[in-house]
Design a protein around this motif. Structure first.
Motif, PDB file in Angstrom:
ATOM      1  N   LYS A 190       0.834  -1.212   0.000  1.00  0.00           N
ATOM      2  CA  LYS A 190       0.000   0.000   0.000  1.00  0.00           C
ATOM      3  C   LYS A 190       0.862   1.253   0.000  1.00  0.00           C
ATOM      4  CE  LYS A 190      -3.850   2.278   2.376  1.00  0.00           C
ATOM      5  NZ  LYS A 190      -3.240   3.617   2.357  1.00  0.00           N
ATOM      6  N   ARG A 191       1.914   1.258   0.813  1.00  0.00           N
ATOM      7  CA  ARG A 191       2.792   2.424   0.876  1.00  0.00           C
ATOM      8  C   ARG A 191       3.470   2.674  -0.477  1.00  0.00           C
ATOM      9  NH1 ARG A 191       5.714   0.578   4.339  1.00  0.00           N
ATOM     10  NH2 ARG A 191       7.661   0.123   3.258  1.00  0.00           N
ATOM     11  N   LYS A 192       3.933   1.612  -1.111  1.00  0.00           N
ATOM     12  CA  LYS A 192       4.583   1.747  -2.415  1.00  0.00           C
ATOM     13  C   LYS A 192       3.594   2.244  -3.470  1.00  0.00           C
ATOM     14  CE  LYS A 192       8.556  -0.205  -1.097  1.00  0.00           C
ATOM     15  NZ  LYS A 192       9.827   0.540  -1.013  1.00  0.00           N
ATOM     16  N   LEU A 193       2.399   1.674  -3.452  1.00  0.00           N
ATOM     17  CA  LEU A 193       1.390   2.077  -4.429  1.00  0.00           C
ATOM     18  C   LEU A 193       0.961   3.527  -4.225  1.00  0.00           C
ATOM     19  CD1 LEU A 193      -0.760  -1.171  -4.510  1.00  0.00           C
ATOM     20  CD2 LEU A 193       0.422  -0.152  -6.476  1.00  0.00           C
ATOM     21  N   ASP A 194       0.801   3.944  -2.984  1.00  0.00           N
ATOM     22  CA  ASP A 194       0.410   5.330  -2.709  1.00  0.00           C
ATOM     23  C   ASP A 194       1.461   6.308  -3.225  1.00  0.00           C
ATOM     24  OD1 ASP A 194      -1.941   4.564  -1.533  1.00  0.00           O
ATOM     25  OD2 ASP A 194      -1.206   4.704   0.526  1.00  0.00           O
ATOM     26  N   ALA A 195       2.738   5.924  -3.086  1.00  0.00           N
ATOM     27  CA  ALA A 195       3.811   6.775  -3.606  1.00  0.00           C
ATOM     28  C   ALA A 195       3.748   6.841  -5.126  1.00  0.00           C
ATOM     29  CB  ALA A 195       5.169   6.239  -3.148  1.00  0.00           C
ATOM     30  N   CYS A 196       3.432   5.703  -5.745  1.00  0.00           N
ATOM     31  CA  CYS A 196       3.297   5.671  -7.207  1.00  0.00           C
ATOM     32  C   CYS A 196       2.121   6.530  -7.655  1.00  0.00           C
ATOM     33  CB  CYS A 196       3.126   4.224  -7.672  1.00  0.00           C
ATOM     34  SG  CYS A 196       3.078   4.027  -9.470  1.00  0.00           S
ATOM     35  N   PHE A 197       0.991   6.419  -6.953  1.00  0.00           N
ATOM     36  CA  PHE A 197      -0.178   7.234  -7.286  1.00  0.00           C
ATOM     37  C   PHE A 197       0.113   8.724  -7.093  1.00  0.00           C
ATOM     38  CE2 PHE A 197      -2.871   3.391  -5.832  1.00  0.00           C
ATOM     39  CZ  PHE A 197      -2.775   2.814  -7.096  1.00  0.00           C
ATOM     40  N   ALA A 198       1.089   9.028  -6.250  1.00  0.00           N
ATOM     41  CA  ALA A 198       1.480  10.422  -6.033  1.00  0.00           C
ATOM     42  C   ALA A 198       2.438  10.921  -7.113  1.00  0.00           C
ATOM     43  CB  ALA A 198       2.131  10.582  -4.657  1.00  0.00           C
ATOM     44  N   GLY A 199       2.815  10.022  -8.029  1.00  0.00           N
ATOM     45  CA  GLY A 199       3.646  10.424  -9.166  1.00  0.00           C
ATOM     46  C   GLY A 199       5.051   9.873  -9.179  1.00  0.00           C
ATOM     47  N   GLU A 200       5.436   9.059  -8.207  1.00  0.00           N
ATOM     48  CA  GLU A 200       6.802   8.531  -8.137  1.00  0.00           C
ATOM     49  C   GLU A 200       6.959   7.257  -8.962  1.00  0.00           C
ATOM     50  OE1 GLU A 200       8.516   8.107  -4.251  1.00  0.00           O
ATOM     51  OE2 GLU A 200       7.248   9.691  -3.413  1.00  0.00           O
ATOM     52  N   GLN A 201       8.169   7.082  -9.487  1.00  0.00           N
ATOM     53  CA  GLN A 201       8.562   5.810 -10.090  1.00  0.00           C
ATOM     54  C   GLN A 201       9.135   4.947  -8.966  1.00  0.00           C
ATOM     55  OE1 GLN A 201       8.497   4.663 -13.316  1.00  0.00           O
ATOM     56  NE2 GLN A 201       7.768   6.510 -14.373  1.00  0.00           N
ATOM     57  N   ILE A 202       8.605   3.756  -8.779  1.00  0.00           N
ATOM     58  CA  ILE A 202       9.020   2.887  -7.681  1.00  0.00           C
ATOM     59  C   ILE A 202       9.757   1.673  -8.232  1.00  0.00           C
ATOM     60  CG2 ILE A 202       8.267   1.585  -5.660  1.00  0.00           C
ATOM     61  CD1 ILE A 202       7.674   4.570  -5.498  1.00  0.00           C
ATOM     62  N   ASP A 203      10.888   1.340  -7.621  1.00  0.00           N
ATOM     63  CA  ASP A 203      11.666   0.167  -8.039  1.00  0.00           C
ATOM     64  C   ASP A 203      12.249  -0.464  -6.772  1.00  0.00           C
ATOM     65  OD1 ASP A 203      13.436  -1.719  -9.107  1.00  0.00           O
ATOM     66  OD2 ASP A 203      14.017  -0.418 -10.770  1.00  0.00           O
ATOM     67  N   TYR A 204      11.781  -1.661  -6.427  1.00  0.00           N
ATOM     68  CA  TYR A 204      12.271  -2.297  -5.205  1.00  0.00           C
ATOM     69  C   TYR A 204      12.255  -3.817  -5.366  1.00  0.00           C
ATOM     70  CZ  TYR A 204       7.443  -3.539  -3.853  1.00  0.00           C
ATOM     71  OH  TYR A 204       6.188  -4.069  -3.817  1.00  0.00           O
ATOM     72  N   THR A 205      12.829  -4.521  -4.415  1.00  0.00           N
ATOM     73  CA  THR A 205      12.829  -5.979  -4.431  1.00  0.00           C
ATOM     74  C   THR A 205      12.191  -6.504  -3.145  1.00  0.00           C
ATOM     75  OG1 THR A 205      15.038  -6.075  -3.443  1.00  0.00           O
ATOM     76  CG2 THR A 205      14.907  -6.132  -5.853  1.00  0.00           C
ATOM     77  N   TYR A 206      11.615  -7.698  -3.239  1.00  0.00           N
ATOM     78  CA  TYR A 206      11.036  -8.338  -2.055  1.00  0.00           C
ATOM     79  C   TYR A 206      11.326  -9.841  -2.121  1.00  0.00           C
ATOM     80  CZ  TYR A 206       7.164  -9.713  -5.164  1.00  0.00           C
ATOM     81  OH  TYR A 206       6.417 -10.241  -6.186  1.00  0.00           O
ATOM     82  N   GLU A 207      11.225 -10.493  -0.979  1.00  0.00           N
ATOM     83  CA  GLU A 207      11.492 -11.924  -0.889  1.00  0.00           C
ATOM     84  C   GLU A 207      10.225 -12.711  -1.218  1.00  0.00           C
ATOM     85  OE1 GLU A 207      14.286 -13.664  -0.134  1.00  0.00           O
ATOM     86  OE2 GLU A 207      15.519 -11.846   0.015  1.00  0.00           O
ATOM     87  N   ARG A 208      10.391 -13.744  -2.055  1.00  0.00           N
ATOM     88  CA  ARG A 208       9.261 -14.616  -2.362  1.00  0.00           C
ATOM     89  C   ARG A 208       9.665 -16.059  -2.134  1.00  0.00           C
ATOM     90  NH1 ARG A 208       7.014 -14.361  -8.254  1.00  0.00           N
ATOM     91  NH2 ARG A 208       8.392 -16.114  -8.689  1.00  0.00           N
ATOM     92  N   ALA A 209       8.873 -16.791  -1.360  1.00  0.00           N
ATOM     93  CA  ALA A 209       9.165 -18.197  -1.079  1.00  0.00           C
ATOM     94  C   ALA A 209       8.652 -19.063  -2.223  1.00  0.00           C
ATOM     95  CB  ALA A 209       8.506 -18.616   0.229  1.00  0.00           C
ATOM     96  N   THR A 210       9.515 -19.934  -2.750  1.00  0.00           N
ATOM     97  CA  THR A 210       9.138 -20.846  -3.820  1.00  0.00           C
ATOM     98  C   THR A 210       9.771 -22.206  -3.569  1.00  0.00           C
ATOM     99  OG1 THR A 210      11.010 -20.036  -5.149  1.00  0.00           O
ATOM    100  CG2 THR A 210       8.852 -19.088  -5.617  1.00  0.00           C
ATOM    101  N   GLY A 211       8.931 -23.218  -3.398  1.00  0.00           N
ATOM    102  CA  GLY A 211       9.428 -24.576  -3.225  1.00  0.00           C
ATOM    103  C   GLY A 211      10.355 -24.756  -2.038  1.00  0.00           C
ATOM    104  N   GLY A 212      10.056 -24.118  -0.916  1.00  0.00           N
ATOM    105  CA  GLY A 212      10.882 -24.260   0.263  1.00  0.00           C
ATOM    106  C   GLY A 212      12.066 -23.327   0.314  1.00  0.00           C
TER     107      GLY A 212
END
Length: 229
Positions: free
Chosen positions: A179-201
């Protein structure tokens, strides 16, 4: 119009669940509401670019869904032609008739950074990308999802339209980060970040890029999201 799409998507989900449970009576009851919803969606006059895109994509979905029914395909193709004429006019040369040799073609309009420019909603381009691509409206609901993103969420593209992103990433992740990232984007910012995703253990980092989606007047109306597969 978005509310109609949400109602249609919900009705389709309910019908699929009733079919899975073998509840024929409920299927028949729900199915009676589908055609009026389709007619209401097709009868709507789009108020902006988002509505135009959603309506045209919806007709394409109906054509693909009823591909084995030639009468339905002809009917929906006629509807598609009617909508195109209504939104874009009937004065353009017919695609079946070659343009005269002496007709001068006007140069394209200048490219304006951070606006639609006819590219964000080019489904052929978005579907050809190997990454997961989605468009969210300012109320955090799906407007578009390409095949890669839909497959990742185990949904059909039309099933995602109008659904809140928290349904798929969870309330905790939505409130804690997205939500925080999207709100910043809706405010006009370009957002580029990474997050952890669990796949197959195991877990891996996924890159997520968000770009403001603007109307030609400059108002931000959504976010274009691109994620690694």
């Amino acid at each position: 119009m978005l509310e109609l799409f949400r109602a249609f998507s919900l009705r389709c989900t309910q019908i699929e669940e009733a079919i899975r449970l073998g509840d024929d009576q409920r299927v028949m009851s729900l199915d009676r509401h589908v055609e009026p919803l389709v007619e209401a969606i097709l009868a709507c006059r789009a108020a902006n670019l988002l509505d135009v895109y959603m309506q045209l994509q919806f007709v394409s979905h109906l054509i693909a869904r009823d591909a084995d029914d030639s009468a339905s395909v002809r009917e929906y193709t006629a509807v598609l032609s009617y909508l195109l004429d209504g939104y874009f006019g009937t004065h353009a040369p017919d695609w079946r008739v070659p343009s005269p040799q002496d007709v001068r073609i006007a140069p394209p309009a200048a490219y304006v950074p951070d606006t639609d420019n006819g590219q964000f909603f080019n489904a052929a381009i978005l579907e050809s990308l190997p990454d997961r691509v989605a468009v969210l409206t300012r109320d955090y609901r799906y407007l578009y999802s390409n095949a890669a993103n839909s497959a990742h969420l185990n949904r059909k593209p039309m099933e995602l339209i109008g659904r809140h992103i928290s349904e798929f990433i969870g309330e905790q992740r939505f409130a804690g980060c997205a939500k925080r990232k999207l709100d910043a984007c809706f405010a006009g910012e370009q957002i580029d970040y990474t997050y952890e995703r669990a796949t197959g253990g195991a877990s891996r980092q996924v890159r997520c890029r968000m770009s403001p989606l603007r109307e030609t007047g400059g108002t931000v109306i959504g976010a274009l999201i691109v994620m690694d597969r």
